[in-house]
Design a protein around this motif. Structure first.
Motif, PDB file in Angstrom:
ATOM      1  N   ARG A  18      32.354 -51.760 -86.211  1.00  0.00           N
ATOM      2  CA  ARG A  18      31.259 -52.740 -86.123  1.00  0.00           C
ATOM      3  C   ARG A  18      31.748 -54.039 -85.487  1.00  0.00           C
ATOM      4  NH1 ARG A  18      26.489 -51.793 -90.033  1.00  0.00           N
ATOM      5  NH2 ARG A  18      26.552 -49.538 -89.988  1.00  0.00           N
ATOM      6  N   ILE A  21      31.929 -53.494 -81.765  1.00  0.00           N
ATOM      7  CA  ILE A  21      30.589 -53.526 -81.171  1.00  0.00           C
ATOM      8  C   ILE A  21      30.096 -54.969 -81.058  1.00  0.00           C
ATOM      9  CG2 ILE A  21      28.166 -52.922 -81.581  1.00  0.00           C
ATOM     10  CD1 ILE A  21      29.242 -50.288 -82.834  1.00  0.00           C
ATOM     11  N   LEU A  22      30.311 -55.741 -82.117  1.00  0.00           N
ATOM     12  CA  LEU A  22      29.898 -57.144 -82.107  1.00  0.00           C
ATOM     13  C   LEU A  22      30.649 -57.934 -81.039  1.00  0.00           C
ATOM     14  CD1 LEU A  22      28.181 -59.325 -83.439  1.00  0.00           C
ATOM     15  CD2 LEU A  22      30.016 -59.645 -85.097  1.00  0.00           C
ATOM     16  N   GLU A  24      31.894 -56.781 -78.207  1.00  0.00           N
ATOM     17  CA  GLU A  24      31.345 -56.405 -76.904  1.00  0.00           C
ATOM     18  C   GLU A  24      30.012 -57.104 -76.654  1.00  0.00           C
ATOM     19  OE1 GLU A  24      31.080 -52.159 -76.768  1.00  0.00           O
ATOM     20  OE2 GLU A  24      33.248 -51.904 -77.033  1.00  0.00           O
ATOM     21  N   HIS A  25      29.187 -57.174 -77.686  1.00  0.00           N
ATOM     22  CA  HIS A  25      27.886 -57.828 -77.551  1.00  0.00           C
ATOM     23  C   HIS A  25      28.055 -59.321 -77.241  1.00  0.00           C
ATOM     24  CE1 HIS A  25      23.659 -58.624 -78.092  1.00  0.00           C
ATOM     25  NE2 HIS A  25      23.944 -59.565 -78.981  1.00  0.00           N
ATOM     26  N   ILE A  26      28.965 -59.974 -77.931  1.00  0.00           N
ATOM     27  CA  ILE A  26      29.219 -61.400 -77.691  1.00  0.00           C
ATOM     28  C   ILE A  26      29.730 -61.610 -76.269  1.00  0.00           C
ATOM     29  CG2 ILE A  26      30.733 -63.328 -78.309  1.00  0.00           C
ATOM     30  CD1 ILE A  26      30.471 -62.375 -81.240  1.00  0.00           C
ATOM     31  N   ASP A  28      29.118 -59.741 -73.658  1.00  0.00           N
ATOM     32  CA  ASP A  28      27.993 -59.541 -72.743  1.00  0.00           C
ATOM     33  C   ASP A  28      27.089 -60.769 -72.695  1.00  0.00           C
ATOM     34  OD1 ASP A  28      28.897 -57.017 -72.162  1.00  0.00           O
ATOM     35  OD2 ASP A  28      27.488 -55.989 -73.512  1.00  0.00           O
ATOM     36  N   VAL A  29      26.820 -61.366 -73.842  1.00  0.00           N
ATOM     37  CA  VAL A  29      25.966 -62.550 -73.904  1.00  0.00           C
ATOM     38  C   VAL A  29      26.621 -63.706 -73.161  1.00  0.00           C
ATOM     39  CG1 VAL A  29      25.018 -64.302 -75.462  1.00  0.00           C
ATOM     40  CG2 VAL A  29      24.762 -61.885 -76.002  1.00  0.00           C
TER      41      VAL A  29
END
Length: 97
Positions: A18, A21-22, A24-26, A28-29
């Motif tokens: 998790r 995943i978090l 990677e999301h950060i 991308d943002v």
């Protein structure tokens, strides 16, 4: 409440997945926020570190029009392509003997 070692390891692996995943999301943002029309934007701090110049020199390049910049919500940004062009324009050809 007792949990065995295998259960604990599985639980920790799920937590770490998790976090990945978090992360990677950060990332991308952040990439989306620092891009405009698909081009990377740099702020003053990025440029000062990249070019190894003083804040005053950067201000002088902006004021003279040598380095284009954009203001978004009161913060200065520079397109990476503009920075590369500025470096090419500032590059002096070697002296010929």
């Amino acid at each position: 409440m007792n949990i065995d070692r295998m259960e604990f390891i599985a639980w920790m692996e799920r937590i770490m997945d998790r976090f990945d995943i978090l992360n990677e999301h950060i990332s991308d943002v952040q990439k989306q926020r620092n891009n405009i029309d698909g081009e990377e934007l740099l702020d003053n701090q990025d440029l000062l570190q990249m070019l190894k110049i003083s804040n005053r020199s950067l201000q002088r390049y902006r004021s003279s029009g040598k380095l284009p910049y954009y203001t978004i919500s009161g913060k200065l940004y520079y397109k990476l392509s503009d920075v590369h062009q500025f470096i090419r324009d500032s590059f002096n050809a070697p002296f010929k003997k």
